[in-house]
Scaffold this active site. Structure first.
Site, PDB file in Angstrom:
ATOM      1  N   LEU A 199     -21.555 -67.646  -6.861  1.00 42.33           N
ATOM      2  CA  LEU A 199     -21.794 -66.761  -8.003  1.00 42.33           C
ATOM      3  C   LEU A 199     -21.858 -67.555  -9.301  1.00 42.33           C
ATOM      4  CD1 LEU A 199     -19.616 -63.626  -7.136  1.00 42.33           C
ATOM      5  CD2 LEU A 199     -22.113 -63.790  -7.199  1.00 42.33           C
ATOM      6  N   ARG A 250     -25.035 -67.293 -11.693  1.00 41.70           N
ATOM      7  CA  ARG A 250     -24.983 -66.875 -13.101  1.00 41.70           C
ATOM      8  C   ARG A 250     -25.807 -67.805 -13.983  1.00 41.70           C
ATOM      9  NH1 ARG A 250     -18.658 -65.907 -11.838  1.00 41.70           N
ATOM     10  NH2 ARG A 250     -18.877 -63.737 -11.150  1.00 41.70           N
ATOM     11  N   PHE A 285     -25.650 -57.656 -12.572  1.00 42.43           N
ATOM     12  CA  PHE A 285     -25.842 -58.684 -11.541  1.00 42.43           C
ATOM     13  C   PHE A 285     -24.813 -59.807 -11.664  1.00 42.43           C
ATOM     14  CE2 PHE A 285     -30.683 -58.493 -10.430  1.00 42.43           C
ATOM     15  CZ  PHE A 285     -30.398 -57.699  -9.348  1.00 42.43           C
ATOM     16  N   GLU A 286     -24.490 -60.436 -10.535  1.00 44.30           N
ATOM     17  CA  GLU A 286     -23.653 -61.650 -10.497  1.00 44.30           C
ATOM     18  C   GLU A 286     -22.299 -61.461 -11.178  1.00 44.30           C
ATOM     19  OE1 GLU A 286     -25.025 -63.568  -8.603  1.00 44.30           O
ATOM     20  OE2 GLU A 286     -27.162 -63.749  -8.948  1.00 44.30           O
ATOM     21  N   GLY A 287     -21.744 -60.275 -11.030  1.00 41.72           N
ATOM     22  CA  GLY A 287     -20.499 -59.940 -11.722  1.00 41.72           C
ATOM     23  C   GLY A 287     -20.822 -59.345 -13.077  1.00 41.72           C
TER      24      GLY A 287
END
Length: 591
Positions: free
Chosen positions: A259, A263, A400-402
């Site tokens: 992740l 990011r 997205f992505e956290g």
């Protein structure tokens, strides 16, 4: 040899970084530029004309363009040459990532495959897994999907309910569970699935043909409609033990570190999208007439153009700087063998910077599409105009992505953790700053870019002072005080953004680039840095008022006022000059 402090993740807060230590866009070489041109041509001539078919998810269209991208080498940028990849540097992934958004939702499928879909095997796979799967992933013969999120666990990845139980023969794991919001699910061949083995998260390579794997219907989404998003349902799916990625029970190491790089790659796509939005808005504003003149002749419109360009410059400076840091970390690492421990350490090292990239770039893009649509007026609300789709598509990037909230909280959490373990002398530096402010002044102020650099150093001290007092006064309760943590995160974000922009401007002044570009870079860095410092000041005041009271607060505020002294700057004049230059260029100024 220990990594230099300023090159350690988060170390920028504690050291005065020099221009020669950062990588900037203007350092791209001819190979990078040729790769960028090739990607641009592919997206504009091949993919973009089929955006309507992509948006309607016409069967086979995205898959075909993924195959073509594989033939061009665009799917294997970070895959070792031994496995049909190109083994290129991080800057190469950025220049490609900037161009792919010209293909609309195709960019989502591309990013999911090349990033979180392929890189778990590149960084954490065994040599056998790499030999088996990477050639197909690099050429587009095989498409990947990343399966972490579940109906009941999004940001709380460790709360996953999917299970993996070893069979009696010890040859296969039996997977059961449901994964939610899985990009590329509709046409993926390989799924990187996270499941718990005896309660501990583990990553598995699951092939589409394994019995028991099925898919839910396509989700009806607000944006990125052309990307496939479905549930992946696992019912007694038998997965060979040799398909465990990394180690059993250490899936969190794979998940969180992948992740991180995801990011960073998302940020590259976001700055490319912001530049495309600006290009689109500039074209409309030059052609659209109101009151007998072009829209771009109005100050209110020029103000928006200047702000989009400046914010894009700030985010772009951050992304390329981070590309340099990550390339420095990965340089010389052999990705063909078992490199999981080394790769994990490198990706973890720059977790803070990757989160800052993601937050800043996604929010800059949202600002750009909002103002880009506003420039279009009522036509921006009509599907015939591409800004309408861009507006809808951009919103997912903050999820997205956290989510951006999770990424913000990760920043101070990681800094404090590293301070407690002695990796970063954060608290010592904070105490030193507080002591200096109470006993001495700050010296004479320079002018121009050197003055901007002084302002960056003040920003660091302000950030350290607020963070140090928060840690000192709140103690262990700080980790649960998200109000204060979010303020701290915003300060760190502004510092990294300011410093990246200013160091880039300083470096560019000594480079062989057109004088007009040097002027743009200096003006954008000045406007962006002063705007960032204003945000930093507000956040610092809020944090200090939350952690200090009474006479102590008055004393701290007195010290803080020394750091807030800064020269006046004609922000409106800077916007006017930037707008004129950008309008003349008819696009975001790269060079």
């Amino acid at each position: 040899m220990a990594m230099e402090l300023e090159l350690r993740g988060g170390g920028f807060l504690l050291a005065e970084v020099k221009p020669e230590q950062v990588y900037v866009r203007e350092e791209l070489n001819e190979d990078h530029l040729q790769l960028k041109r090739m990607t641009h041509n592919f997206m504009v001539k091949e993919v973009a004309p089929k955006i309507e078919d992509i948006e309607e998810q016409v069967e086979g269209v995205v898959r075909e363009y993924m195959r073509q991208a594989g033939e061009l080498g665009l799917l294997g940028l970070e895959v070792p040459e031994e496995f049909s990849g190109l083994s290129l540097d991080k800057a190469s992934t950025v220049v490609v990532g900037e161009e792919v958004p010209r293909g609309g939702s195709f960019a989502v499928s591309y990013a999911a495959h090349t990033g979180i879909g392929t890189l778990p095997i590149v960084y954490f796979g065994t040599p056998e897994q790499k030999a088996k799967y990477l050639p197909g992933l690099a050429t587009g013969q095989t498409i990947a999907a990343y399966c972490l999120t579940e109906p009941g666990s999004g940001s709380d990845a460790l709360g996953a309910k999917t299970t993996a139980v070893l069979n009696a023969e010890g040859t296969h794991y039996i997977l059961n569970g449901t994964k939610q919001f899985i990009t590329n699910a509709g046409f993926a061949d390989v799924f990187l699935v996270y499941a718990k083995v005896e309660g501990k998260l583990t990553n598995f390579i699951v092939e589409r043909t394994y019995p028991g794997l099925s898919l839910g219907p396509e989700e009806k989404k607000m944006g990125i409609k052309g990307s496939s998003t479905r549930q992946v349902i696992l019912e007694d799916v038998l997965v060979p033990v040799e398909n465990v990625v990394g180690e059993v029970g250490r899936g969190h190491v794979v998940a969180f570190n992948i992740l991180n790089v995801g990011r960073f790659k998302l940020a590259a796509g976001a700055i490319g999208s912001a530049a495309l939005v600006l290009e689109t808005a500039l074209k409309y504003a030059s052609e659209r007439k109101q009151f007998g003149v072009s829209l771009n002749s109005f100050g209110a419109i020029q103000n928006k153009i200047a702000e989009i360009a400046t914010k894009t410059y700030m985010a772009e400076s951050v992304v390329y700087r981070t590309a340099g840091l990550m390339e420095n970390g990965f340089h010389g690492l052999d990705l063909t063998g078992d490199c999981r421990k080394e790769a994990g350490k490198i990706l973890e090292e720059y977790a803070i910077e990757c989160s800052l990239n993601k937050v800043l770039a996604s929010e800059v893009l949202d600002y750009a599409v909002d103002e880009g649509l506003q420039i279009h007026g009522g036509y921006g609300f009509i599907q015939e105009y591409p800004i309408e789709r861009m507006y809808r598509d951009s919103r997912i990037n903050r999820l997205f992505e956290g989510t951006n909230e999770i990424n913000r909280l990760l920043v101070p959490g990681t800094l404090l953790k590293r301070a407690m373990t002695g990796e970063l002398p954060l608290l010592q530096a904070a105490k030193s700053v507080s002591k200096d402010l109470m006993t001495s002044g700050l010296g004479n102020e320079a002018e121009g870019l050197e003055g901007l650099n002084q302002l960056v150093q003040k920003a660091k001290k302000l950030c350290l002072m607020a963070a140090g007092l928060a840690a000192q006064n709140l103690g262990v309760s700080l980790k649960d005080n998200q109000f204060v943590l979010m303020g701290m995160a915003e300060m760190v974000l502004q510092v990294y953004s300011m410093e990246s922009a200013v160091l880039r401007a300083l470096k560019v002044q000594d480079m062989d680039v057109p004088a007009a570009h040097k002027t743009f870079v200096e003006k954008a860095a000045t406007l962006g840095t002063f705007a960032a410092f204003n945000v930093l000041e507000q956040q610092a005041k809020e944090v200090l008022c939350a952690v200090e009271k009474g006479d102590s607060l008055s004393t701290v505020m007195a010290g803080m006022r020394k750091l807030l002294r800064r020269p006046t700057v004609d922000m409106i004049g800077l916007r006017q000059e930037i707008a004129r230059y950008v309008i003349d260029k008819e696009s975001y100024p790269t060079l």
